[in-house]
Scaffold this motif. Structure first.
Motif, PDB file in Angstrom:
ATOM      1  N   ASP A   1       0.852  -1.189   0.000  1.00  0.00           N
ATOM      2  CA  ASP A   1       0.000   0.000   0.000  1.00  0.00           C
ATOM      3  C   ASP A   1       0.883   1.233   0.000  1.00  0.00           C
ATOM      4  OD1 ASP A   1      -1.874   1.977   0.227  1.00  0.00           O
ATOM      5  OD2 ASP A   1      -2.507   1.459   2.270  1.00  0.00           O
ATOM      6  N   CYS A   2       1.162   1.733  -1.204  1.00  0.00           N
ATOM      7  CA  CYS A   2       2.058   2.893  -1.338  1.00  0.00           C
ATOM      8  C   CYS A   2       1.282   4.192  -1.557  1.00  0.00           C
ATOM      9  CB  CYS A   2       3.059   2.670  -2.468  1.00  0.00           C
ATOM     10  SG  CYS A   2       2.310   2.302  -4.065  1.00  0.00           S
ATOM     11  N   SER A   3       0.015   4.216  -1.122  1.00  0.00           N
ATOM     12  CA  SER A   3      -0.808   5.411  -1.298  1.00  0.00           C
ATOM     13  C   SER A   3      -0.248   6.614  -0.543  1.00  0.00           C
ATOM     14  CB  SER A   3      -2.246   5.134  -0.843  1.00  0.00           C
ATOM     15  OG  SER A   3      -2.286   4.711   0.511  1.00  0.00           O
ATOM     16  N   PHE A   4       0.527   6.353   0.515  1.00  0.00           N
ATOM     17  CA  PHE A   4       1.124   7.447   1.288  1.00  0.00           C
ATOM     18  C   PHE A   4       2.060   8.297   0.438  1.00  0.00           C
ATOM     19  CE2 PHE A   4       3.989   3.846   1.693  1.00  0.00           C
ATOM     20  CZ  PHE A   4       5.250   4.402   1.535  1.00  0.00           C
ATOM     21  N   MET A   5       2.553   7.753  -0.661  1.00  0.00           N
ATOM     22  CA  MET A   5       3.492   8.496  -1.503  1.00  0.00           C
ATOM     23  C   MET A   5       2.830   9.671  -2.207  1.00  0.00           C
ATOM     24  SD  MET A   5       5.626   5.255  -3.105  1.00  0.00           S
ATOM     25  CE  MET A   5       6.687   6.272  -4.133  1.00  0.00           C
ATOM     26  N   LYS A   6       1.510   9.651  -2.315  1.00  0.00           N
ATOM     27  CA  LYS A   6       0.800  10.762  -2.956  1.00  0.00           C
ATOM     28  C   LYS A   6       0.996  12.052  -2.167  1.00  0.00           C
ATOM     29  CE  LYS A   6      -2.749   7.793  -5.035  1.00  0.00           C
ATOM     30  NZ  LYS A   6      -4.207   7.460  -5.076  1.00  0.00           N
ATOM     31  N   GLU A   7       0.986  11.944  -0.841  1.00  0.00           N
ATOM     32  CA  GLU A   7       1.227  13.114   0.003  1.00  0.00           C
ATOM     33  C   GLU A   7       2.641  13.636  -0.208  1.00  0.00           C
ATOM     34  OE1 GLU A   7       2.064  14.240   4.663  1.00  0.00           O
ATOM     35  OE2 GLU A   7       1.011  12.363   4.217  1.00  0.00           O
ATOM     36  N   PHE A   8       3.591  12.714  -0.301  1.00  0.00           N
ATOM     37  CA  PHE A   8       4.981  13.108  -0.521  1.00  0.00           C
ATOM     38  C   PHE A   8       5.114  13.848  -1.856  1.00  0.00           C
ATOM     39  CE2 PHE A   8       6.870   9.315   2.076  1.00  0.00           C
ATOM     40  CZ  PHE A   8       6.134   9.731   3.177  1.00  0.00           C
ATOM     41  N   GLU A   9       4.518  13.287  -2.890  1.00  0.00           N
ATOM     42  CA  GLU A   9       4.613  13.883  -4.218  1.00  0.00           C
ATOM     43  C   GLU A   9       4.013  15.281  -4.240  1.00  0.00           C
ATOM     44  OE1 GLU A   9       3.856  12.618  -8.857  1.00  0.00           O
ATOM     45  OE2 GLU A   9       2.584  11.731  -7.308  1.00  0.00           O
ATOM     46  N   SER A  10       2.873  15.445  -3.591  1.00  0.00           N
ATOM     47  CA  SER A  10       2.222  16.749  -3.541  1.00  0.00           C
ATOM     48  C   SER A  10       3.104  17.773  -2.833  1.00  0.00           C
ATOM     49  CB  SER A  10       0.872  16.625  -2.821  1.00  0.00           C
ATOM     50  OG  SER A  10       0.256  17.886  -2.692  1.00  0.00           O
TER      51      SER A  10
END
Length: 389
Positions: free
Chosen positions: A288-297
């Protein structure tokens, strides 16, 4: 000692500027200095995703926790990596034949180069670049040959430019892609030119893709996926930058069977086994790498803010960062970059990297890490202090 070690400075007998040598750099934080010279996402703030933290705590209770994983890596993790390579990198590989897990990408980069470099071998390195590219070559007895990347050309390279540095001693090309420090994502034309040179001269390409996860401008193309390149390319990957799991020290190498067979044979002697609990934590992150969306933003916001703030400083310029969470600032019109970095540390309470550490073309530049702190506004405040001073 060999010359490369004799020439190195670890900070015990004299001061050293590099953030990743000694412990003096960490001491600056206690003095209220913004540490914008260490490429560790959100450092020093807590940024571990909940699912990864849960997996680590559960792994501690597992019977396997205090024991070795096989030096070639956790089988389940390699299955997940193979799926990712197919979906994102255009590579179809067998988990048990083409992937080895390493204790971070630094050791992975060294291990990727080690089988090939003998005394007198020449290695082409597009520069400025990650310092270990050249340092590793020196340690192994080879000769690093800089291929200068020009700012006015967007730090891209062409076939003729590469070709003129090839000699009968050339063995390898080492490429950091996306580039650290310039953030350049090399375009298809550059990579296809590189492939033609590598194939024509029967070279090995070692490609470090630690910053591959967040590319905002050009398409991210894995060189090993180009025709004729998989069997000639050793690619190094990391979980430190995109997933922000620097402290877990997990990376991996991907290459063809013939090369990987020798790596499997020598892994225990060179890199040992990667940390068991860290690999189990990375498995959770990959599921579950959905947390990376926050990083990208966050990184996208910061690169745009840095572009606006720093370009408003008279006689200072930078191109829009194309990837990751770095920016590459041209301060050559102001004077000596080393002196400017020291000045910013004293007056603005911001620590940045002197570009001279990144090889040919690095002089007159500063590398600034935008990925520090969880709070965007802390980063903006530090950039404003740089502008003010």
């Amino acid at each position: 000692m060999i010359q490369a070690f004799r020439d190195a400075n670890g900070g015990l007998f004299s001061s050293v500027e590099k953030a990743d040598v000694g412990n003096s750099y960490q001491e600056l934080e206690k003095q209220g200095v913004a540490l914008m010279g260490w490429a560790d996402p959100f450092m020093p703030d807590f940024s571990l995703p909940k699912a990864v933290k849960k997996a680590m705590l559960e792994a501690v209770e597992d019977a396997a926790a205090p024991h070795y994983t096989a030096p070639i890596g956790n089988a389940q993790l390699k299955e997940l990596i193979a799926r990712k390579l197919s979906e994102k990198n255009g590579l179809s590989v067998e988990p048990e034949r083409n992937i080895i897990i390493t204790p971070g990408s630094d050791s992975g980069l060294y291990f990727a180069m080690l089988p090939f470099i003998e005394k007198g071998d020449e290695v082409l390195i597009p520069m400025p670049c990650y310092p270990n590219n050249a340092l590793n070559v020196s340690i192994m007895g080879g000769k690093a040959v800089p291929v200068p990347l020009k700012e006015e050309e967007g730090f891209q390279f062409g076939e003729e430019q590469l070709e003129k540095f090839v000699t009968d001693k050339t063995k390898m090309v080492v490429l950091t892609h996306p580039n650290n420090p310039t953030t350049t994502v090399f375009r298809r034309e550059s990579l296809e030119a590189l492939a033609r040179v590598v194939i024509r001269h029967d070279l090995i390409l070692v490609c470090d893709q630690a910053f591959e996860d967040f590319c905002f401008e050009n398409e991210m193309i894995t060189p090993a996926s180009l025709p004729g390149m998989f069997e000639r390319t050793v690619t190094v990957f990391s979980f430190s930058k995109g997933m922000g799991l620097s402290g877990l020290r997990v990376g991996y190498i991907v290459c063809c069977d013939e090369i990987m067979d020798t790596m499997y044979a020598n892994a225990v002697s060179v890199i040992g086994a990667t940390h068991t609990i860290s690999q189990m934590a990375v498995i959770a992150a990959m599921k579950d790498c959905s947390f990376m969306k926050e990083f990208e933003s966050a990184f996208d916001y910061r690169r745009k803010a840095a572009f606006e703030i720093l370009n408003s400083i008279p006689d200072v310029s930078m191109q829009m960062p194309e990837s990751g969470f770095l920016c590459w600032l041209n301060v050559s019109k102001l004077g000596n970059a080393t002196e400017i970095a020291e000045y910013l540390l004293k007056t603005a309470k911001v620590s940045v990297n002197d570009g001279i550490n990144y090889g040919t073309g690095g002089e007159g530049h500063l590398r600034i890490v935008l990925g520090v702190y969880r709070d965007n506004e802390k980063v903006i405040a530090a950039l404003e202090r740089i502008k003010k001073h």
